[in-house]
Design an enzyme around this catalytic site. Structure first.
Site, PDB file in Angstrom:
ATOM      1  N   GLY A 183       7.458  -5.367   0.828  1.00 42.50           N
ATOM      2  CA  GLY A 183       7.834  -5.623   2.213  1.00 42.50           C
ATOM      3  C   GLY A 183       8.771  -4.559   2.765  1.00 42.50           C
ATOM      4  N   THR A 230      -5.119   1.682   4.849  1.00 42.63           N
ATOM      5  CA  THR A 230      -4.921   0.379   4.214  1.00 42.63           C
ATOM      6  C   THR A 230      -3.824  -0.435   4.880  1.00 42.63           C
ATOM      7  OG1 THR A 230      -3.464   1.466   2.640  1.00 42.63           O
ATOM      8  CG2 THR A 230      -5.732   1.134   1.949  1.00 42.63           C
ATOM      9  N   SER A 234       7.667   0.306  -1.828  1.00 39.63           N
ATOM     10  CA  SER A 234       6.243   0.122  -1.615  1.00 39.63           C
ATOM     11  C   SER A 234       6.004  -1.011  -0.660  1.00 39.63           C
ATOM     12  CB  SER A 234       5.517  -0.131  -2.933  1.00 39.63           C
ATOM     13  OG  SER A 234       5.535  -1.508  -3.214  1.00 39.63           O
ATOM     14  N   LYS A 235       4.829  -0.956  -0.065  1.00 37.48           N
ATOM     15  CA  LYS A 235       4.476  -1.947   0.935  1.00 37.48           C
ATOM     16  C   LYS A 235       4.543  -3.358   0.366  1.00 37.48           C
ATOM     17  CE  LYS A 235       0.869   0.543   2.054  1.00 37.48           C
ATOM     18  NZ  LYS A 235      -0.432   0.914   2.557  1.00 37.48           N
ATOM     19  N   ARG A 236       4.215  -3.442  -0.916  1.00 36.90           N
ATOM     20  CA  ARG A 236       4.145  -4.763  -1.532  1.00 36.90           C
ATOM     21  C   ARG A 236       5.483  -5.500  -1.515  1.00 36.90           C
ATOM     22  NH1 ARG A 236       1.825  -3.588  -6.964  1.00 36.90           N
ATOM     23  NH2 ARG A 236       1.856  -1.522  -6.050  1.00 36.90           N
TER      24      ARG A 236
END
Ligand code: GLU
Length: 471
Positions: free
Chosen positions: A250, A11, A246-248
């Site tokens: 950044g 992903t 988390s990736k969200r």
């Protein structure tokens, strides 16, 4: 033989949490002379990001987490891309339907939404009661369907997680999840069981979010007559006390940290510590040392907080250990990105920066003085220790200009001190400020002069003199 796997979904970038899971699975396999397998869980077509598989493979190899089997290296249990194993899942789903552990479901989205609106917290087993023959007729007639797991209405499952101990979940809390979607693809809930078994995985190491759904998987293993793997669930890595990394948000991926000038050894070392600690206070571990030291007892039961300062500190230790030549080679791409360094003696710069960089991008921060000189703060000449100030600087700058013409600059500066009856430190302080406009520089007065070159130094001494006169 111990076999572990890393099973990422493609992903996007491989973020720090994912890499840590991979690292622990790798280390546990190595420690036990086992095998580490890479499996790509790409059955969720909507979340698939092109290029992500390459990033995962590249990152693992770059970080040194060599996998023994995987999509690009092959192995006896392939294919290692779930999308290429589609038919295989259907075969086992049918076997589960035969044994009554799964069933076809035709419920429409509208019905499921209504159910939800009416307050149902889980699927109501509506389609479980459809006779097999009728279901098969509907499928033959082209009706859309999914296959759901049939979770017992009574009872509970207890299993032992190697980090968290005994975990008991009441079947009432579990839902008849979808095993095969209407596009024929398996869900994670199904594919993880089939693949972990068929790939001979005996230790499943994964995120804590699967801790409470594991009893569902255990039901499937038993229904298929398969032995259960051992489970190791990992606490998340937090950005701060309340938020997961988390990736969200950044938060950085492995490749971002490489771009920021971290060494791979330091990244791997640091993430090993995010949820594991060794038997003594040692914090610096090479990958080879981790392969020796890693153990399940060291795994943490509580989340860990990502602390970039600590990673910087570890990184600085690894940078110090590099030999001069290696440091220079590693710093070069960062020099190239720093416009102001064009034309400077980069080898000499490396000898100055080597002991001062915590991350390689520091080459930027540490060399700002090379092009920012005009308008520096003249109070920098004021130094309590050396008892210097602007007036003193103005007084000795003519002598400094003379000294600059000498063959041996250091000796000439010492002479300026001797002749004037000053301390060496006073002269060096003024000289360094006058040619750099900075209190903190990556080297002493003569090193800065060597870096800048005599012409530039002369120019800057004159400029400093002018500014001091104009005060
Ligand atoms: N594909 C799953 C994920 O990325 C893997 C979980 C597991 O390791 O079983 O979360």
């Amino acid at each position: 033989m111990v076999r572990t796997r890393f099973a990422p979904s493609p992903t996007g970038y491989l973020h720090i949490g994912g890499l840590r899971t991979a690292l622990y699975a790798y280390l546990f396999a190595k420690k036990n002379n086992g095998k580490f397998i890479l499996r790509i869980e790409d059955t969720d077509l909507e979340r698939y990001v092109p290029g992500a598989v390459e990033i995962i493979c590249r990152t693992l190899k770059d970080a040194g987490l060599t996998y023994d089997e995987g999509p690009d290296v092959g192995g006896d249990c392939g294919p290692y891309m779930q999308s290429e194993r589609k038919d295989l899942y259907m075969k086992y789903a049918k076997q589960l339907i035969d044994s009554g552990d799964a069933y076809y479901c035709f419920c429409t989205k509208e019905r499921l939404e209504q159910l939800h609106k009416d307050g149902a917290v889980k699927y109501d087993k509506h389609c479980m009661h459809i006779p097999r023959e009728e279901a098969e007729k509907r499928i033959a007639a082209g009706e859309k369907y999914v296959i759901r797991q049939n979770i017992p209405e009574q009872g509970s499952d207890t299993y032992t997680d190697l980090v968290f101990g005994d975990i008991t979940v009441d079947y009432k809390e579990l839902e008849d999840n979808i095993l095969i979607k209407s596009d024929g693809m398996p869900t994670y809930n199904f594919a993880n069981v089939i693949d972990d078994y068929l790939m001979g995985i005996d230790y499943v190491i994964r995120g804590i979010e699967y801790l409470s759904s594991t009893p569902k998987y255990n039901l499937l293993y038993r229904a298929l007559g398969w032995r259960l793997p051992k489970y190791i669930h990992l606490q998340p890595i937090m950005r701060d006390e309340r938020h997961k990394l988390s990736k969200r948000y950044g938060d950085a991926s492995y490749e971002d940290f490489i771009k920021k000038g971290y060494l791979k050894e330091a990244i791997v070392n640091y993430i090993a510590l995010l949820g594991w600690s060794g038997k003594n206070d040692t914090e610096k571990f090479t990958l080879a040392q981790l392969e020796e030291a890693f153990d399940l007892e060291g795994l943490s039961k509580s989340p860990s907080v990502f602390d970039e300062n600590k990673m910087r500190w570890l990184n600085s230790l690894y940078i110090r250990e590099l030999d001069e030549e290696t440091f220079h080679k590693m710093a070069l791409p960062f020099y190239e990105k720093t416009e102001r360094l064009k034309g400077y003696d980069l080898r000499f710069l490396s000898s100055l920066l080597h002991s001062r960089c915590e991350v390689l991008t520091d080459v930027d921060r540490l060399t700002v003085f090379l092009d920012e000189f005009d308008g520096y703060d003249l109070t920098l000449f004021e130094n309590k220790k050396w008892k210097t100030d602007g007036d003193f600087a103005l007084k000795i700058i003519p002598a400094l200009k003379e000294a600059l013409k000498a063959e041996d600059l250091h000796a000439a500066l010492e002479k300026v001190a001797d002749n004037g009856g000053y301390k060496k430190g006073q002269v060096l302080w003024v000289f360094r400020i006058a040619i750099t406009g900075n209190a903190v520089t990556p080297g002493g007065a003569t090193e800065m002069a060597k870096l800048l070159g005599r012409d530039k130094c002369m120019e800057r001494l004159c400029e400093s003199e002018k500014r001091l006169q104009a005060r």
